[in-house]
Design a protein around this motif. Structure first.
Motif, PDB file in Angstrom:
ATOM      1  N   ILE A 159       0.787  -1.035   0.060  1.00  0.00           N
ATOM      2  CA  ILE A 159      -0.045   0.135  -0.009  1.00  0.00           C
ATOM      3  C   ILE A 159       0.744   1.306  -0.038  1.00  0.00           C
ATOM      4  CG2 ILE A 159      -1.725   1.290   1.287  1.00  0.00           C
ATOM      5  CD1 ILE A 159      -2.792  -1.323   2.312  1.00  0.00           C
ATOM      6  N   ALA A 160       1.859   1.233   0.802  1.00  0.00           N
ATOM      7  CA  ALA A 160       2.909   2.477   0.958  1.00  0.00           C
ATOM      8  C   ALA A 160       3.486   2.607  -0.249  1.00  0.00           C
ATOM      9  CB  ALA A 160       3.771   2.369   2.034  1.00  0.00           C
ATOM     10  N   SER A 161       4.032   1.651  -1.012  1.00  0.00           N
ATOM     11  CA  SER A 161       4.647   1.896  -2.224  1.00  0.00           C
ATOM     12  C   SER A 161       3.617   2.533  -3.337  1.00  0.00           C
ATOM     13  CB  SER A 161       5.072   0.550  -2.664  1.00  0.00           C
ATOM     14  OG  SER A 161       5.825  -0.031  -1.945  1.00  0.00           O
ATOM     15  N   VAL A 162       2.374   1.982  -3.588  1.00  0.00           N
ATOM     16  CA  VAL A 162       1.610   2.403  -4.489  1.00  0.00           C
ATOM     17  C   VAL A 162       0.977   3.789  -4.210  1.00  0.00           C
ATOM     18  CG1 VAL A 162      -0.639   2.173  -5.422  1.00  0.00           C
ATOM     19  CG2 VAL A 162       0.691   0.124  -5.151  1.00  0.00           C
ATOM     20  N   PHE A 163       0.600   4.032  -3.005  1.00  0.00           N
ATOM     21  CA  PHE A 163       0.262   5.192  -2.752  1.00  0.00           C
ATOM     22  C   PHE A 163       1.522   6.434  -2.521  1.00  0.00           C
ATOM     23  CE2 PHE A 163      -3.414   2.821  -1.695  1.00  0.00           C
ATOM     24  CZ  PHE A 163      -4.489   3.636  -2.215  1.00  0.00           C
ATOM     25  N   GLY A 164       2.573   5.911  -1.939  1.00  0.00           N
ATOM     26  CA  GLY A 164       3.803   6.722  -1.922  1.00  0.00           C
ATOM     27  C   GLY A 164       4.420   7.255  -3.393  1.00  0.00           C
ATOM     28  N   THR A 165       4.218   6.172  -4.127  1.00  0.00           N
ATOM     29  CA  THR A 165       4.663   6.619  -5.431  1.00  0.00           C
ATOM     30  C   THR A 165       3.607   7.666  -6.259  1.00  0.00           C
ATOM     31  OG1 THR A 165       5.358   4.348  -5.823  1.00  0.00           O
ATOM     32  CG2 THR A 165       4.965   5.707  -7.831  1.00  0.00           C
ATOM     33  N   PHE A 171       2.812   5.286   7.919  1.00  0.00           N
ATOM     34  CA  PHE A 171       4.089   5.662   8.130  1.00  0.00           C
ATOM     35  C   PHE A 171       5.201   5.223   7.171  1.00  0.00           C
ATOM     36  CE2 PHE A 171       8.152   4.954   9.929  1.00  0.00           C
ATOM     37  CZ  PHE A 171       8.638   6.266  10.666  1.00  0.00           C
ATOM     38  N   SER A 172       4.954   4.223   6.441  1.00  0.00           N
ATOM     39  CA  SER A 172       5.887   3.964   5.492  1.00  0.00           C
ATOM     40  C   SER A 172       5.995   4.535   4.056  1.00  0.00           C
ATOM     41  CB  SER A 172       5.868   2.315   5.024  1.00  0.00           C
ATOM     42  OG  SER A 172       5.592   1.644   6.306  1.00  0.00           O
ATOM     43  N   MET A 173       4.836   5.125   4.028  1.00  0.00           N
ATOM     44  CA  MET A 173       4.291   5.934   2.903  1.00  0.00           C
ATOM     45  C   MET A 173       5.497   7.367   2.840  1.00  0.00           C
ATOM     46  SD  MET A 173       0.600   6.471   1.508  1.00  0.00           S
ATOM     47  CE  MET A 173       0.009   7.798   2.283  1.00  0.00           C
ATOM     48  N   ALA A 174       5.544   7.759   3.940  1.00  0.00           N
ATOM     49  CA  ALA A 174       6.777   9.090   4.142  1.00  0.00           C
ATOM     50  C   ALA A 174       7.776   8.466   3.653  1.00  0.00           C
ATOM     51  CB  ALA A 174       6.539   9.522   5.605  1.00  0.00           C
ATOM     52  N   LEU A 175       8.246   7.229   3.996  1.00  0.00           N
ATOM     53  CA  LEU A 175       9.323   6.650   3.454  1.00  0.00           C
ATOM     54  C   LEU A 175       9.650   6.554   2.069  1.00  0.00           C
ATOM     55  CD1 LEU A 175      10.119   3.886   5.911  1.00  0.00           C
ATOM     56  CD2 LEU A 175      11.310   6.030   6.027  1.00  0.00           C
ATOM     57  N   VAL A 176       8.657   5.949   1.535  1.00  0.00           N
ATOM     58  CA  VAL A 176       8.505   5.817   0.090  1.00  0.00           C
ATOM     59  C   VAL A 176       8.653   7.233  -0.613  1.00  0.00           C
ATOM     60  CG1 VAL A 176       7.331   5.101  -1.927  1.00  0.00           C
ATOM     61  CG2 VAL A 176       7.397   3.609   0.253  1.00  0.00           C
ATOM     62  N   ILE A 177       8.126   8.143  -0.119  1.00  0.00           N
ATOM     63  CA  ILE A 177       8.117   9.509  -0.667  1.00  0.00           C
ATOM     64  C   ILE A 177       9.387  10.040  -0.759  1.00  0.00           C
ATOM     65  CG2 ILE A 177       7.090  11.964  -0.643  1.00  0.00           C
ATOM     66  CD1 ILE A 177       4.344  10.587   0.257  1.00  0.00           C
ATOM     67  N   ILE A 178       9.768   9.922   0.455  1.00  0.00           N
ATOM     68  CA  ILE A 178      11.305  10.612   0.380  1.00  0.00           C
ATOM     69  C   ILE A 178      12.268   9.953  -0.602  1.00  0.00           C
ATOM     70  CG2 ILE A 178      13.408  10.784   1.758  1.00  0.00           C
ATOM     71  CD1 ILE A 178      11.380  11.333   4.338  1.00  0.00           C
ATOM     72  N   ILE A 179      12.262   8.754  -0.746  1.00  0.00           N
ATOM     73  CA  ILE A 179      13.097   8.158  -1.470  1.00  0.00           C
ATOM     74  C   ILE A 179      12.635   8.433  -2.891  1.00  0.00           C
ATOM     75  CG2 ILE A 179      13.886   5.806  -2.593  1.00  0.00           C
ATOM     76  CD1 ILE A 179      13.423   4.661   0.034  1.00  0.00           C
ATOM     77  N   LEU A 180      11.497   8.476  -3.234  1.00  0.00           N
ATOM     78  CA  LEU A 180      11.207   8.664  -4.791  1.00  0.00           C
ATOM     79  C   LEU A 180      11.329  10.216  -5.269  1.00  0.00           C
ATOM     80  CD1 LEU A 180       8.111   6.522  -5.535  1.00  0.00           C
ATOM     81  CD2 LEU A 180      10.467   6.341  -6.225  1.00  0.00           C
ATOM     82  N   LEU A 197      11.069   0.004  -5.484  1.00  0.00           N
ATOM     83  CA  LEU A 197      11.365  -1.224  -4.751  1.00  0.00           C
ATOM     84  C   LEU A 197      12.156  -1.184  -3.538  1.00  0.00           C
ATOM     85  CD1 LEU A 197      11.132  -4.105  -5.685  1.00  0.00           C
ATOM     86  CD2 LEU A 197      13.377  -4.315  -6.662  1.00  0.00           C
ATOM     87  N   ALA A 198      13.281  -0.291  -3.622  1.00  0.00           N
ATOM     88  CA  ALA A 198      13.913   0.186  -2.208  1.00  0.00           C
ATOM     89  C   ALA A 198      12.832   0.557  -1.259  1.00  0.00           C
ATOM     90  CB  ALA A 198      15.005   1.108  -2.703  1.00  0.00           C
ATOM     91  N   GLY A 199      11.941   1.415  -1.598  1.00  0.00           N
ATOM     92  CA  GLY A 199      11.025   1.951  -0.729  1.00  0.00           C
ATOM     93  C   GLY A 199      10.325   0.976  -0.214  1.00  0.00           C
ATOM     94  N   PHE A 200       9.807  -0.001  -1.057  1.00  0.00           N
ATOM     95  CA  PHE A 200       8.692  -1.284  -0.618  1.00  0.00           C
ATOM     96  C   PHE A 200       9.878  -2.001   0.389  1.00  0.00           C
ATOM     97  CE2 PHE A 200       8.051  -5.628  -0.980  1.00  0.00           C
ATOM     98  CZ  PHE A 200       6.621  -5.729  -0.813  1.00  0.00           C
ATOM     99  N   LEU A 201      11.104  -2.233   0.249  1.00  0.00           N
ATOM    100  CA  LEU A 201      11.831  -2.934   1.068  1.00  0.00           C
ATOM    101  C   LEU A 201      11.909  -2.344   2.447  1.00  0.00           C
ATOM    102  CD1 LEU A 201      14.442  -4.650  -1.436  1.00  0.00           C
ATOM    103  CD2 LEU A 201      12.477  -5.545  -0.402  1.00  0.00           C
ATOM    104  N   LEU A 202      12.340  -1.008   2.421  1.00  0.00           N
ATOM    105  CA  LEU A 202      12.564  -0.505   3.736  1.00  0.00           C
ATOM    106  C   LEU A 202      10.984  -0.418   4.444  1.00  0.00           C
ATOM    107  CD1 LEU A 202      14.507   2.809   2.520  1.00  0.00           C
ATOM    108  CD2 LEU A 202      15.211   0.538   3.843  1.00  0.00           C
ATOM    109  N   SER A 203      10.067  -0.089   3.877  1.00  0.00           N
ATOM    110  CA  SER A 203       8.638  -0.371   4.390  1.00  0.00           C
ATOM    111  C   SER A 203       8.549  -1.780   5.060  1.00  0.00           C
ATOM    112  CB  SER A 203       7.587  -0.014   3.210  1.00  0.00           C
ATOM    113  OG  SER A 203       7.733   1.049   2.723  1.00  0.00           O
ATOM    114  N   PHE A 204       8.536  -2.685   4.338  1.00  0.00           N
ATOM    115  CA  PHE A 204       8.650  -3.903   4.822  1.00  0.00           C
ATOM    116  C   PHE A 204       9.605  -4.459   5.982  1.00  0.00           C
ATOM    117  CE2 PHE A 204       9.404  -8.614   5.063  1.00  0.00           C
ATOM    118  CZ  PHE A 204       8.179  -9.175   4.625  1.00  0.00           C
TER     119      PHE A 204
END
Ligand code: ATP
Ligand code: MG
Lengths: 272, 364
Positions: free
Chosen positions: A67-73, A150-159, A198-205
């Motif tokens: 979820i975080a990867s999709v919405f974060g992207t 929470f993870s969404m923020a991580l994904v957004i920052i990376i992307l 992918l990196a965001g997904f792994l970090l979120s996981f």
């Protein structure tokens, strides 16, 4: 200086080393080495409570990371198209979201959800015949939601970092070559930011898999691996806990290393 | 350009047109009422210093910028609001903008594969191979982009554009990143390619040599406006202002006051020249004399002091000081220098030029 630095590292890693070390204890004590064995690993993996907790942790980590990867992207792409001021505000808010302590997120999510359920449950009760109304409560879904948020923020920052480093003229070149906006997204933007996703997904996981504090507040009756470890420690530490801890540690390390490798490798190819 | 082709060009129908097109970025007017007709099959160049609006003009043709006012026409159709992906126009980007995750062949095929219905695979492969041949990169299809040198990437970018057979090929300083020798080579190749394909080329550059050597027509720009448009010969021989004369080739300038008819007074002397602007008597004008129009001799009427001599192979450049006109650049051909002998720095000499070699131009 070197001495103090060594001291800091020792302080940081010694407890972890101890956990890993005693996970191979042949005896029952977590503090007294009685010979080498991997028996506790087998013991942990045959414990139905452990496997159940592991399954829950896995489901939560996988779902929240997806979820975080999709919405974060989507959020990162939307931010990219925004004007200076608004974008700066949102960027700042996202960094704040990452820095907020887990306990605050846990408590506030708990309060928010309890309040929400307090409003919705009576409505549901009124809509359905007596006794058949579904009851919203803390559990798997609320936990997945909190972790995803929470993870969404991580994904957004990376992307955001990746998108900012991307040559805008690539998108223009694609449009120039007759690709409509969505075709450009699918053929150019997405493949180029995919390593970031992918990196965001792994970090979120990893984050979700390791998290105890947020889970403690919003998991309801669900038991994730960290929650299981916490509750069994209260009954005394056995090398079984050490074995579980070591496995969680290894999983996280492997995922983090993979994420780092992906993030490092991506931009180099682009720059060349 | 031989004059025969230029006159043939004059009759060629318009492929694109700017009609009083302006583009404003906040306080900056990047294009200021640009009006220009681009003819089918010509090689047109926008030439001007950095920030004068060349790229903006090109991007309005490509569809990346919509004019704030005025209109852009492509093949007779008003395209102000037509997005870039619908325009039958392709662009070669300054830094190539090749897709890093695709191979050379995939990059070139990209435009073809966006067509609906999707073209036949074999047909695409054949076209890609032909485009690679055309830019002299046969067999490079399976390579990755980062395995290609700068010059090779340049060719891939070119192939990626021409494979679509666009009505208009736009090139934004395509050779700026190449070294001098490679740039010369590519200039010749671009020109040959343009003749072969018969596609209209619109080039942006701030390199006057490049503009002069490749273009059928050059548009000189300044501050978002077109100052003068014409063939390289016309711009060189009949510039309308000092700005144009300075931008196209080298020249000597003497500022003065227009004294009527074909006379200019400067530094207390009266000069005669050919009038290329329409000045009022008493207004400020500039006298322009090209370095190769000045003759350096051992005796004559206008004495000068030789300051410097630079041997440049096929000709020699002298810097001389004239009492009234200041320093002048004089270009002496190999033969002339052989006849008169080299002039040593510090020695006396004389200058002379034909009356109509001095041009009377607008001062700005
Ligand atoms: N997207 C933009 N936003 C704001 N200002 C812009 C934008 N694009 C161009 N400008 C401004 O418009 C003017 C013309 O820019 P343009 O890029 O067309 O110049 P140029 O002639 O191509 O220059 P160069 O030779 O440096 O590429 C400049 O002053 C530039 O700062
Ligand atoms: Mg430019």
């Amino acid at each position: 200086m070197r001495f103090y630095a060594s001291l800091v590292y020792l302080f940081l890693y010694f407890p972890i080393a101890v956990i890993v070390f005693f996970s191979f204890n042949a005896g029952k004590s977590a503090t007294q080495m009685m010979g080498f064995s991997v028996g506790w690993y087998g013991h942990a993996l045959h414990n139905p409570f452990v496997t159940e907790a592991l399954r829950t942790s896995f489901i939560v980590a996988l779902s929240s990371a997806s979820i975080a990867s999709v919405f974060g992207t989507m959020a990162a792409l939307a931010l990219q198209g925004m004007k200076g001021r608004v974008r700066m505000l949102f960027d700042a808010l996202i960094y704040v979201a990452v820095m907020v302590p887990g306990i605050v997120i846990g408590i506030s999510t708990l309060i928010a959800l309890v309040t929400l359920f307090g409003w919705i449950n009576p409505v549901l009760a009124a809509l359905f015949p007596a006794g058949q109304a579904p009851q919203l409560a803390m559990g798997l879904v609320s936990l997945i939601g909190a972790h995803a948020l929470f993870s969404m923020a991580l994904v957004i920052i990376i992307l955001r970092a990746r998108l900012a480093g991307m040559d805008r003229s690539l998108m223009e070149a694609s449009a120039d070559l007759y690709a409509a906006p969505f075709a450009t997204f699918r053929q150019i933007t997405l493949p180029l930011i995919f390593p970031g996703i992918l990196a965001g997904f792994l970090l979120s996981f990893t984050f979700s898999f390791d998290d105890f504090i947020i889970a403690f507040f919003v998991a309801g009756s669900e038991t994730t691996l960290p929650i299981y470890v916490f509750s069994s420690i209260r009954r005394g530490v056995t090398p079984e806990i050490n074995a579980i801890g070591t496995m969680v540690l290894m999983t996280s390390l492997v995922l983090l290393v993979i994420a780092q490798v992906i993030l490092r490798r991506g931009p180099r190819q682009e720059a060349a | 350009m031989p004059s025969s082709t230029s006159s043939a060009m004059n009759q060629a129908p318009a492929i694109a047109e700017f009609r009083a097109a302006s583009k404003r970025f906040g306080p900056v007017l990047a294009a200021d009422e640009v009006s220009l007709t681009i003819r089918r099959g010509e090689f047109l160049t926008f030439l001007g210093p950095s920030g004068c609006g060349k790229t903006t003009a090109l991007r309005m043709l490509a569809g990346f910028e919509a004019p704030t006012s005025g209109a852009v026409y492509l093949d007779g159709e008003r395209v102000n609001d037509m997005p870039a992906y619908r325009r039958p126009v392709n662009m070669v980007f300054q830094h190539y903008a090749l897709f890093p995750h695709l191979t050379v062949a995939q990059n070139i095929a990209y435009g073809l594969l966006q067509r609906r219905p999707r073209p036949d695979k074999a047909e695409v492969a054949a076209k890609v191979a032909r485009a690679l041949d055309m830019v002299r990169l046969p067999g490079f299809g399976p390579r990755r982009i980062w395995e290609m040198s700068g010059g090779q990437q340049q060719r891939v970018a070119l192939a990626r554009a021409i494979v679509n057979e666009p009505k208009l090929l736009l090139l934004d300083e395509p050779l700026a990143a190449l070294d001098r020798k490679l740039r010369r080579e590519m200039q010749i190749e671009l020109q040959t390619l343009q003749r072969q394909l018969g596609i209209t080329f619109v080039l942006v550059t701030h390199d006057q040599e490049e503009a002069l050597s490749m273009s059928d027509r050059i548009c000189i720009m300044r501050g978002g406006k077109i100052v003068q448009t014409g063939s390289p010969t016309v711009l060189y021989d009949e510039p309308i202002s000092r700005y144009v004369a300075d931008f196209v080739g080298k020249s000597n300038f003497v500022d003065g006051i227009f004294a009527g008819h074909n006379k200019v007074t400067a530094h207390g002397t009266t000069f005669t020249g050919r009038i290329l602007c329409t000045p009022a008597i008493g207004s400020k004008v500039t006298l322009s004399i090209r370095p190769e129009q000045i003759e350096l001799t051992r005796d004559g009427l206008e004495p000068v002091q030789v300051v410097n001599r630079i041997f440049l192979g096929e000709h020699t450049e002298y810097l001389v000081r004239h009492d009234n006109m200041g320093e002048l650049l004089v270009r002496v051909s190999r033969q002339a220098e052989a006849a008169e002998g080299p002039f040593d720095p510090g020695s006396e000499a004389f200058v002379r030029w034909a009356p109509d070699a001095a041009l009377i131009l607008d001062q700005d």
